[in-house]
Design a protein around this motif. Sequence first.
Motif: not given
Lengths: 199, 199
Positions: B143-172
């Motif tokens: 639920a990071t902000d839907p701006d460039i920084e927030g989207e970049t952060t979301a993408l970064y964290v998601s790439r880091l966590i998905k390999p751990l087998g945890i479901r990763v979602t993003r607010i709409a």
Amino acid sequence: MAFYAPPIARLLEELERLPGIGPKSAQRLAYHILRGEEDSAQRLASAILEVKRSIRFCERCFNFAESEECDICSDGSRDASVICVVEEPRDVVAVERTGEFRGLYHVLQGAISPIDGIGPEQLRVRELVDRLGRESVAEIILATDPDIEGETTALYVSRLIKPLGIRVTRIASGLPVGGDLEYADEVTLGRALEARREM
Amino acid sequence: MAFYAPPIARLLEELERLPGIGPKSAQRLAYHILRGEEDSAQRLASAILEVKRSIRFCERCFNFAESEECDICSDGSRDASVICVVEEPRDVVAVERTGEFRGLYHVLQGAISPIDGIGPEQLRVRELVDRLGRESVAEIILATDPDIEGETTALYVSRLIKPLGIRVTRIASGLPVGGDLEYADEVTLGRALEARREM
């Protein structure tokens, strides 16, 4: 449900009491304080306490002062024969900034506003008249705001002082420098026409 | 020339350091403090000091807390299997206000912003990964902000966590409720179209 820890809630509450600070600004300020240096929060808190402890009203002009008389009243190089009457201490700062005035001030600490229950008795009008009895004053410049309350106050003070044989003047109303005729309201433009000068 | 007595100048200076407070607002605040009750200045100053003394970061989610763990983390009735990742403590308050979320949080304390020199190392990303190793988490909501920084952060964290087998979602992202199609920017409207749902 409480969204904030009690100390944060308390700070938000105190910040929201300040003029012009709503919930969003209070939150921004609180978070700034929380994330900032311990030291800068200390300095802010002590500046608040210090200002309350050390500042009082000048006994002569009722501006803010650190001792019995403010720096302006106790400055011997100023022309004590002209007193500029203003509503608030901030107006003293505004006039000082022009660099055009070398006389003294008298701060009424408000303006007549019947709707807010503020009459001449709530203002420093009596103190102004007393002062004119003690000091040798040639001119009173009425620099209250050019709004209804300020105009009413200027009229009231002028009627009170003119019989004392002191010259009473009022700051000019007109178009602001850099302003635009097209966007001026009709009252201001009317006053500017009325107060026209020879070129 | 000094227009203000030193204690007033000092208070103005400290107030102007606050975000969104310019010289005019600082003056208004200072005069409010000066004209107000001794007591209310005291309360404001002590709320500032108290918040600095008693608030620290939650050791689990890095939200503001009064003790080692914040009230949300130590609330046993909340669903510890879902973690909502936000940028700032204020975002926790925003999500809490919806009343829609009963899980826990992780406050990154910022967003990735190369232009400001903020990379993942400046954020609480490592602590999130460590936490996922210790806790049993089924879903991470970004639920990071839907701006460039927030989207970049979301993408970064998601790439880091998905390999751990945890479901990763993003607010709409989409049109705000009560909003107007006509005034929506094209990126938002584009996202709203893309994320359309069956009715």
